[in-house]
Design a protein around this motif. Structure first.
Motif, PDB file in Angstrom:
ATOM      1  N   ASN A 122       0.823  -1.211   0.000  1.00 45.13           N
ATOM      2  CA  ASN A 122       0.000   0.000   0.000  1.00 45.13           C
ATOM      3  C   ASN A 122       0.856   1.260   0.000  1.00 45.13           C
ATOM      4  OD1 ASN A 122      -2.771  -0.815  -0.072  1.00 45.13           O
ATOM      5  ND2 ASN A 122      -2.469  -1.714   1.941  1.00 45.13           N
ATOM      6  N   LEU A 125       2.209   1.654  -3.498  1.00 49.86           N
ATOM      7  CA  LEU A 125       1.175   2.098  -4.444  1.00 49.86           C
ATOM      8  C   LEU A 125       0.984   3.618  -4.412  1.00 49.86           C
ATOM      9  CD1 LEU A 125      -1.495  -0.727  -4.181  1.00 49.86           C
ATOM     10  CD2 LEU A 125      -0.356   0.058  -6.267  1.00 49.86           C
ATOM     11  N   GLN A 134       1.787   0.263 -11.438  1.00 52.92           N
ATOM     12  CA  GLN A 134       0.665   0.475 -10.511  1.00 52.92           C
ATOM     13  C   GLN A 134      -0.303  -0.716 -10.600  1.00 52.92           C
ATOM     14  OE1 GLN A 134       0.124   3.838  -9.021  1.00 52.92           O
ATOM     15  NE2 GLN A 134      -1.475   3.018  -7.737  1.00 52.92           N
ATOM     16  N   ASN A 135      -0.610  -1.150 -11.821  1.00 53.30           N
ATOM     17  CA  ASN A 135      -1.492  -2.308 -12.012  1.00 53.30           C
ATOM     18  C   ASN A 135      -0.889  -3.577 -11.419  1.00 53.30           C
ATOM     19  OD1 ASN A 135      -3.428  -0.797 -13.321  1.00 53.30           O
ATOM     20  ND2 ASN A 135      -2.676  -1.291 -15.367  1.00 53.30           N
ATOM     21  N   SER A 138      -1.182  -3.349  -7.696  1.00 51.17           N
ATOM     22  CA  SER A 138      -2.589  -3.481  -7.307  1.00 51.17           C
ATOM     23  C   SER A 138      -3.014  -4.941  -7.330  1.00 51.17           C
ATOM     24  CB  SER A 138      -3.487  -2.674  -8.249  1.00 51.17           C
ATOM     25  OG  SER A 138      -3.292  -1.301  -8.048  1.00 51.17           O
ATOM     26  N   GLU A 141      -1.524  -6.568  -4.338  1.00 54.54           N
ATOM     27  CA  GLU A 141      -2.309  -6.190  -3.158  1.00 54.54           C
ATOM     28  C   GLU A 141      -3.575  -7.043  -3.062  1.00 54.54           C
ATOM     29  OE1 GLU A 141      -3.985  -2.050  -1.307  1.00 54.54           O
ATOM     30  OE2 GLU A 141      -4.359  -2.432  -3.439  1.00 54.54           O
TER      31      GLU A 141
END
Length: 163
Positions: A122, A125, A134-135, A138, A141
């Motif tokens: 987190n 990100l 970023q993808n 994510s 995550e």
């Protein structure tokens, strides 16, 4: 009694520096907080030991610290198991171990590591600007979140079985 929802409150509270509700304060939850604190120290030491440019003495002393905290971690897992057994009135069989596979303390320890990993992801990100990266994070995550929930579900089943 203990369940994953209460453990999750402790982990999130610790990692986000939020005071946990009074209802979850007990010896067991103090041990769980100590476990996540120890795992967070180990996480940082593992990062620190990779700084090879600081020399072999740095690596050696950091490895000694890692060994020390791994012993603390193992002791905490045992104490967590003992406290759970005490609270649930689980009497171990003399000719067998208390648990056949991973103990509740080991499962809780695994969860604490996943919560630390989730916090780290987190934080990353928030810093990542590249869309594809970023993808990727994510997705990581999401995977870690699913692992936390799956293991939490298993832990609740484990507690039910112990009862």
């Amino acid at each position: 009694m203990i369940n994953f929802r209460k453990i999750k409150v402790i982990f999130l509270g610790f990692l986000q520096n939020v005071v946990t509700p009074q209802e979850v304060n007990s010896m067991l939850f103090e041990l769980i907080k100590e476990n996540i604190k120890t795992n967070q120290i180990l996480w940082n030491l593992e990062d620190n030991v990779r700084l090879s440019e600081l020399g072999v003495q740095h690596i050696a002393s950091t490895k000694q610290e890692i060994d020390k905290y791994n012993q603390v971690r193992n002791n905490l897992i045992r104490e967590i198991d003992e406290e759970i057994a005490k609270q649930m009135n689980v009497t171990p069989l003399k000719d067998r171990g208390k648990f056949y596979a991973e103990s509740p303390g080991m499962v809780i320890d695994r969860l604490s590591i996943l919560f630390i990993k989730s916090l780290f992801i987190n934080q990353l990100l928030k810093l990542i600007e590249d869309g594809s990266l970023q993808n990727e994070y994510s997705e990581k995550e999401s995977i870690v979140s699913k692992q936390i929930n799956d293991i939490g579900f298993f832990l609740d089943l484990y507690f039910e079985r112990l009862k």
